[in-house]
Design an enzyme around this catalytic site. Structure first.
Site, PDB file in Angstrom:
ATOM      1  N   LYS A 141      19.549   8.821 -72.423  1.00 53.53           N
ATOM      2  CA  LYS A 141      18.949   8.601 -73.755  1.00 53.53           C
ATOM      3  C   LYS A 141      18.001   7.399 -73.702  1.00 53.53           C
ATOM      4  CE  LYS A 141      21.323   6.195 -76.923  1.00 53.53           C
ATOM      5  NZ  LYS A 141      20.607   5.036 -77.516  1.00 53.53           N
ATOM      6  N   ASN A 142      18.457   6.318 -73.074  1.00 53.75           N
ATOM      7  CA  ASN A 142      17.676   5.070 -73.125  1.00 53.75           C
ATOM      8  C   ASN A 142      16.508   5.067 -72.158  1.00 53.75           C
ATOM      9  OD1 ASN A 142      19.358   4.336 -75.138  1.00 53.75           O
ATOM     10  ND2 ASN A 142      20.593   2.922 -73.909  1.00 53.75           N
ATOM     11  N   CYS A 186      21.390  -3.049 -88.084  1.00 52.06           N
ATOM     12  CA  CYS A 186      22.074  -1.848 -87.604  1.00 52.06           C
ATOM     13  C   CYS A 186      23.515  -2.231 -87.368  1.00 52.06           C
ATOM     14  CB  CYS A 186      21.427  -1.324 -86.340  1.00 52.06           C
ATOM     15  SG  CYS A 186      22.053  -2.163 -84.908  1.00 52.06           S
ATOM     16  N   ARG A 200      19.840  -7.476 -85.032  1.00 55.64           N
ATOM     17  CA  ARG A 200      18.905  -6.896 -84.050  1.00 55.64           C
ATOM     18  C   ARG A 200      17.452  -7.153 -84.455  1.00 55.64           C
ATOM     19  NH1 ARG A 200      20.903  -1.211 -81.841  1.00 55.64           N
ATOM     20  NH2 ARG A 200      19.371  -1.541 -80.214  1.00 55.64           N
ATOM     21  N   ASP A 259      26.805  -1.582 -73.247  1.00 51.49           N
ATOM     22  CA  ASP A 259      27.089  -0.238 -73.775  1.00 51.49           C
ATOM     23  C   ASP A 259      28.392   0.329 -73.217  1.00 51.49           C
ATOM     24  OD1 ASP A 259      23.587   0.794 -73.766  1.00 51.49           O
ATOM     25  OD2 ASP A 259      24.738  -0.489 -75.112  1.00 51.49           O
ATOM     26  N   ARG A 276      24.461  10.901 -81.336  1.00 52.08           N
ATOM     27  CA  ARG A 276      23.149  10.294 -81.050  1.00 52.08           C
ATOM     28  C   ARG A 276      22.963  10.138 -79.539  1.00 52.08           C
ATOM     29  NH1 ARG A 276      23.007   4.753 -83.022  1.00 52.08           N
ATOM     30  NH2 ARG A 276      21.177   4.831 -81.690  1.00 52.08           N
TER      31      ARG A 276
HETATM   32  C1  EPZ Z   1      18.510  -1.345 -75.585  1.00 56.86           C
HETATM   33  O1  EPZ Z   1      18.523  -1.846 -76.902  1.00 56.86           O
HETATM   34  C2  EPZ Z   1      19.374  -0.092 -75.623  1.00 56.86           C
HETATM   35  N1  EPZ Z   1      18.777   0.884 -76.528  1.00 56.86           N
HETATM   36  C3  EPZ Z   1      20.776  -0.458 -76.107  1.00 56.86           C
HETATM   37  O2  EPZ Z   1      21.562   0.719 -76.077  1.00 56.86           O
HETATM   38  C4  EPZ Z   1      21.368  -1.477 -75.137  1.00 56.86           C
HETATM   39  O3  EPZ Z   1      22.634  -1.885 -75.616  1.00 56.86           O
HETATM   40  C5  EPZ Z   1      20.437  -2.696 -75.039  1.00 56.86           C
HETATM   41  O4  EPZ Z   1      19.112  -2.274 -74.676  1.00 56.86           O
HETATM   42  C6  EPZ Z   1      20.934  -3.702 -74.019  1.00 56.86           C
HETATM   43  O5  EPZ Z   1      21.047  -3.077 -72.779  1.00 56.86           O
HETATM   44  C7  EPZ Z   1      17.741   1.641 -76.073  1.00 56.86           C
HETATM   45  O6  EPZ Z   1      17.306   1.507 -74.943  1.00 56.86           O
HETATM   46  C8  EPZ Z   1      17.192   2.644 -77.020  1.00 56.86           C
HETATM   47  P1  EPZ Z   1      17.575  -5.666 -76.325  1.00 56.86           P
HETATM   48  P2  EPZ Z   1      17.498  -3.020 -77.341  1.00 56.86           P
HETATM   49  O7  EPZ Z   1      16.224  -5.776 -76.911  1.00 56.86           O
HETATM   50  O8  EPZ Z   1      16.205  -2.804 -76.683  1.00 56.86           O
HETATM   51  C9  EPZ Z   1      18.200  -9.426 -79.184  1.00 56.86           C
HETATM   52  C10 EPZ Z   1      23.032   2.324 -76.922  1.00 56.86           C
HETATM   53  O9  EPZ Z   1      24.218   2.266 -77.280  1.00 56.86           O
HETATM   54  N2  EPZ Z   1      16.765  -9.297 -79.477  1.00 56.86           N
HETATM   55  O10 EPZ Z   1      17.760  -5.874 -74.854  1.00 56.86           O
HETATM   56  O11 EPZ Z   1      17.551  -3.127 -78.816  1.00 56.86           O
HETATM   57  C11 EPZ Z   1      18.991  -8.260 -79.769  1.00 56.86           C
HETATM   58  O12 EPZ Z   1      19.324  -8.535 -81.113  1.00 56.86           O
HETATM   59  C12 EPZ Z   1      22.076   1.231 -77.318  1.00 56.86           C
HETATM   60  O13 EPZ Z   1      22.529   3.227 -76.209  1.00 56.86           O
HETATM   61  C13 EPZ Z   1      16.143 -10.288 -80.230  1.00 56.86           C
HETATM   62  O14 EPZ Z   1      16.774 -11.255 -80.652  1.00 56.86           O
HETATM   63  O15 EPZ Z   1      18.230  -4.279 -76.687  1.00 56.86           O
HETATM   64  C14 EPZ Z   1      20.205  -8.219 -78.890  1.00 56.86           C
HETATM   65  O16 EPZ Z   1      21.136  -9.187 -79.348  1.00 56.86           O
HETATM   66  C15 EPZ Z   1      22.742   0.167 -78.175  1.00 56.86           C
HETATM   67  N3  EPZ Z   1      14.823 -10.164 -80.501  1.00 56.86           N
HETATM   68  C16 EPZ Z   1      19.670  -8.657 -77.530  1.00 56.86           C
HETATM   69  O17 EPZ Z   1      18.416  -9.311 -77.776  1.00 56.86           O
HETATM   70  C17 EPZ Z   1      14.066  -9.109 -80.035  1.00 56.86           C
HETATM   71  O18 EPZ Z   1      12.845  -9.067 -80.294  1.00 56.86           O
HETATM   72  C18 EPZ Z   1      19.436  -7.484 -76.580  1.00 56.86           C
HETATM   73  O19 EPZ Z   1      18.536  -6.637 -77.182  1.00 56.86           O
HETATM   74  C19 EPZ Z   1      14.715  -8.119 -79.275  1.00 56.86           C
HETATM   75  C20 EPZ Z   1      16.064  -8.227 -78.997  1.00 56.86           C
END
Ligand code: EPZ
Length: 419
Positions: free
Chosen positions: A25-26, A118, A123, A308, A400
């Site tokens: 998915k990711n 979310c 996030r 995850d 999802r």
């Molecule tokens: C991706 O989410 C994945 N989703 C998530 O999988 C996964 O848990 C995550 O990466 C970490 O591996 C997809 O790829 C669609 P991040 P993403 O940006 O991109 C903070 C699942 O279950 N952050 O690495 O949203 C954020 O709040 C999902 O399949 C900021 O503060 O993850 C989080 O605490 C859940 N500002 C941390 O960084 C930003 O601009 C990691 O987020 C962006 C992120």
């Protein structure tokens, strides 16, 4: 009013057998955003998930043709005339923000509603926005919408990420691959899905290389060409099925996986007493009668233990012969499943980013509600072991990210029915 479907599970069956793991998915979500950068494209190994449907709906709303059939999505984008993602589509899937960079690169403009919070906490998308601004995107907020535009072409930049955000790294790659000049992303995310997005964009003529230390180098090109691409298997789905087999004392074989993508998960499963055998694209797990505790699980950016997989791992820790400590370093609030596991008799204490799980002899069936995608998978994992019947509600969260979750578990001998 349509009653939402539920899973009905009778615990106690040991899982046995073999299944094939679906595409990631990711990986497929950022790749679908990338199809905006070329006229036509076919993506193979595409999982049948509601998040994939949501991404195809966004492409459709922008004026693209996005056809899903038999595990592949074909896109045609010559009629793109819209650059706005409306509120309802943005709220359908939090990762819709991944479309921002690609829409700006394609249309010179983008208008998206601010993604709601979310289930994993606020996030924010500050890193997405500040990075795009370095590529000369002007961003203003207007009544809950983000209005993005670039005068002329996007221009490459050197970007240092304060945190290796997966989504922000992907947004930059999608915006920078057809920008003027070169882009460098320091402290970029290093998840396999990042490599897969680079592989897809390079198959369409982009010039992206990823250094040993994960730094991403992008040479802007004029335009991308149509291509076909097959995404990597879903390492998180694979880890989830392994947890399901482990908690039931079963023995399963997963096909079509990349074992190296689970280098941080397999040793933890071995620590609980499981025997793991890895071949080219298969992983075989045999679990003991009673699991030993995994003493400490700290979630980290890749190649560390994936956030995850935290909740399914917590589910199996609930019945281990000892205490496990979890530290969730990636998301602010990713323990919502703990309260539901407690309803099944689990002993879990949550304090901020730390959760202490004291293994119990057995769990009992209960009616529980999914709080998010991976938390929902954890409830199913626990219900497979619990004595008696469980009802899992709000399984739309699970659908999802897991294709045919109940069918695959049934294939492996679980007593699970969806109705
Ligand atoms: C991706 O989410 C994945 N989703 C998530 O999988 C996964 O848990 C995550 O990466 C970490 O591996 C997809 O790829 C669609 P991040 P993403 O940006 O991109 C903070 C699942 O279950 N952050 O690495 O949203 C954020 O709040 C999902 O399949 C900021 O503060 O993850 C989080 O605490 C859940 N500002 C941390 O960084 C930003 O601009 C990691 O987020 C962006 C992120």
């Amino acid at each position: 009013m349509c009653v939402m479907a539920r899973y009905y599970i009778e615990g106690g069956a040991r899982l046995h057998g073999e299944i094939k793991i679906h595409g990631a998915k990711n990986a497929v979500l950022p790749v679908l955003a990338g199809t905006l950068l070329m006229d036509e494209c076919t993506i193979h190994n595409c999982p049948a998930l509601t998040d994939v449907t949501a991404a195809c709906n966004i492409l459709g709303h922008l004026g693209c043709k996005a056809q899903y059939s038999g595990g592949s999505v074909t896109t045609k984008t010559e009629n793109v005339q819209n650059f706005e993602i409306p509120d309802d589509l943005m709220r359908e899937m939090r990762s819709s923000v991944l479309f921002l960079g690609a829409i700006v690169a394609r249309c010179g403009r983008a208008r998206v509603s601010l993604p709601g919070g979310c289930e994993l906490g606020p996030r924010p998308i500050d890193m997405h926005l500040s990075s795009l601004q370095k590529l000369r995107v002007e961003i203003s907020e207007d009544h809950g919408y983000l209005d993005c535009r670039v005068n002329g072409k996007l221009r490459g930049a050197v970007i240092s990420m304060p945190f290796p955000s997966v989504g922000a790294t992907e947004n930059i790659m999608l915006a920078a691959c057809t920008a003027e000049g070169d882009t460098v992303i320091h402290n970029a995310a290093r998840e396999p899905e990042i490599q897969d997005l680079a592989g897809f964009l390079n198959a369409a003529g982009a010039k992206i290389t990823i250094g040993e230390n994960g730094t991403v180098y992008i040479k802007g090109v004029e335009k991308l060409r149509s291509t076909q691409y097959s995404v990597i298997p879903d390492r998180i789905a694979a880890a989830t099925y392994l947890c399901c087999a482990a908690i039931t004392g079963g023995s399963i074989v997963l096909h079509g996986v990349i074992p190296g993508h689970l280098n941080a998960v397999l040793p933890i499963l071995e620590e609980t007493g499981c025997t793991i055998r890895v071949k080219y694209d298969t992983i075989e797990l045999t679990a003991p009668e009673r699991l030993k505790p995994a003493r400490m699980i700290r979630t980290m950016p890749y190649p560390g233990f994936p956030t995850d997989s935290q909740s399914p791992m917590m589910a199996l820790s609930c019945v281990a012969d000892g205490t496990s400590v979890f530290v969730e370093n990636i998301f602010e609030s990713r323990y919502k499943h703990a309260a539901e596991l407690t309803r099944m008799g689990a002993k879990i204490k949550v304090e901020g980013r730390v959760a202490v799980v004291e293994g119990v002899e057995s769990l009992h069936g209960a009616t529980v509600f999914c709080t998010d995608l991976r938390g929902g998978a954890a409830l199913v994992t626990a219900a497979l072991k619990a004595n008696g019947k469980s009802e899992i509600a709000q399984i739309s969260h699970i659908e999802r990210g897991y294709q045919d979750f109940d069918k695959n578990l049934s294939l492996l001998g679980a007593m699970i029915v969806k109705r």
